[in-house]
Design a protein around this motif. Structure first.
Motif, short mmCIF file in Angstrom:
data_model
loop_
_atom_site.label_atom_id
_atom_site.label_comp_id
_atom_site.label_asym_id
_atom_site.label_seq_id
_atom_site.Cartn_x
_atom_site.Cartn_y
_atom_site.Cartn_z
N ALA A 96 -3.54 -1.78 -18.31
CA ALA A 96 -3.69 -2.69 -16.91
C ALA A 96 -2.90 -1.98 -15.99
O ALA A 96 -3.22 -1.81 -14.84
N ARG A 97 -1.57 -1.61 -16.37
CA ARG A 97 -0.67 -0.95 -15.45
C ARG A 97 -1.15 0.31 -15.09
O ARG A 97 -0.95 0.73 -13.94
N THR A 98 -1.71 1.11 -15.90
CA THR A 98 -2.32 2.32 -15.83
C THR A 98 -3.53 2.37 -14.71
O THR A 98 -3.38 2.94 -13.63
N ARG A 99 -4.17 1.21 -15.03
CA ARG A 99 -5.44 0.86 -14.00
C ARG A 99 -5.01 0.51 -12.78
O ARG A 99 -5.44 1.25 -11.69
N ARG A 100 -3.92 -0.25 -12.50
CA ARG A 100 -3.52 -0.45 -11.12
C ARG A 100 -2.81 0.48 -10.33
O ARG A 100 -2.91 1.00 -9.26
N GLY A 168 4.34 -9.15 -11.29
CA GLY A 168 2.91 -9.66 -11.30
C GLY A 168 2.40 -10.01 -10.12
O GLY A 168 1.45 -9.76 -9.54
N THR A 169 3.51 -10.71 -9.18
CA THR A 169 3.00 -11.03 -7.67
C THR A 169 2.82 -9.97 -6.69
O THR A 169 2.03 -9.86 -6.13
N VAL A 170 3.77 -8.95 -6.95
CA VAL A 170 3.82 -7.64 -6.18
C VAL A 170 2.39 -6.92 -6.53
O VAL A 170 1.89 -6.47 -5.71
#
Length: 195
Positions: A96-100, A168-170
């Motif tokens: 998920a981090r990579t996709r973002r 997560g908010t950022v």
């Protein structure tokens, strides 16, 4: 018979597993106290972020509780099973981090290429003014995150540290801001529909 209401460290593992499998919430609490630090450490080392590791730890124990019927003591230990769940949750978080990151990079690259290619055209000055106007209409948190990301070249982790907001908010502000900005720019005809 020993109950899971004790500290969790002095309970025999087989009693703990039996109570956990039968749905005893006090056993879940004892399992969390006993193996939560192991799961947290795996997540922290893999992700490099304490807040994200806390989230993963909670997700692991929630998944374990909901899927406890799938645990077979004859095929392995409870901490081994929890470790397996943790590895899958960590892999999901990294994906998920990579996709973002790819989404943010692609949006930034598209805007940068457009600005570079059209820097000599008179319309580019108008586009920059329109972009600044669209940015100014974003909610303040989204505008702040995007400004810090694109103009100050900060990572989302750095933005979280600077603002004091959870990572997560950022990430949510960045994603929502980019989607809103892209939609507004598309409506104004400043960017094409291809992405």
């Amino acid at each position: 018979m020993t109950t899971a209401r004790q500290t969790g460290t002095d309970i025999d593992e087989s009693v703990l597993v039996e109570g956990f499998l039968s749905g005893d919430e006090s056993c879940l609490a004892a399992v969390h106290r006993r193996w939560g630090p192991l799961v947290y450490t795996l997540a922290r080392r893999s992700l490099g972020d304490a807040r994200e590791a806390e989230d993963i730890t909670q997700l692991v124990f929630l998944a374990a509780w909901r899927g406890r019927a799938g645990f077979a003591p004859d095929r392995g230990t409870l901490p081994g099973w929890l470790t397996g769940i943790a590895r899958r949750k960590i892999a999901d978080a990294l994906a998920a981090r990579t996709r973002r990151t790819e989404l943010v990079a692609a949006a930034g690259a598209q805007l940068l290429l457009r600005a570079t290619d059209e820097a000599v055209l008179p319309e580019s000055a108008i586009d920059r003014v329109l972009l600044a106007d669209e940015m100014s209409q974003l909610p303040a948190p989204q505008r702040r995150v995007l400004n810090l990301a694109f103009y100050d070249d900060l990572t989302q982790t750095q933005i979280a540290e600077l603002t004091g907001w959870p990572l997560g908010t950022v990430k949510s502000h960045a994603r929502r801001g980019l989607h809103r900005l892209a939609g507004r720019l598309r409506d104004d005809g400043l960017v094409g529909c291809a992405a």
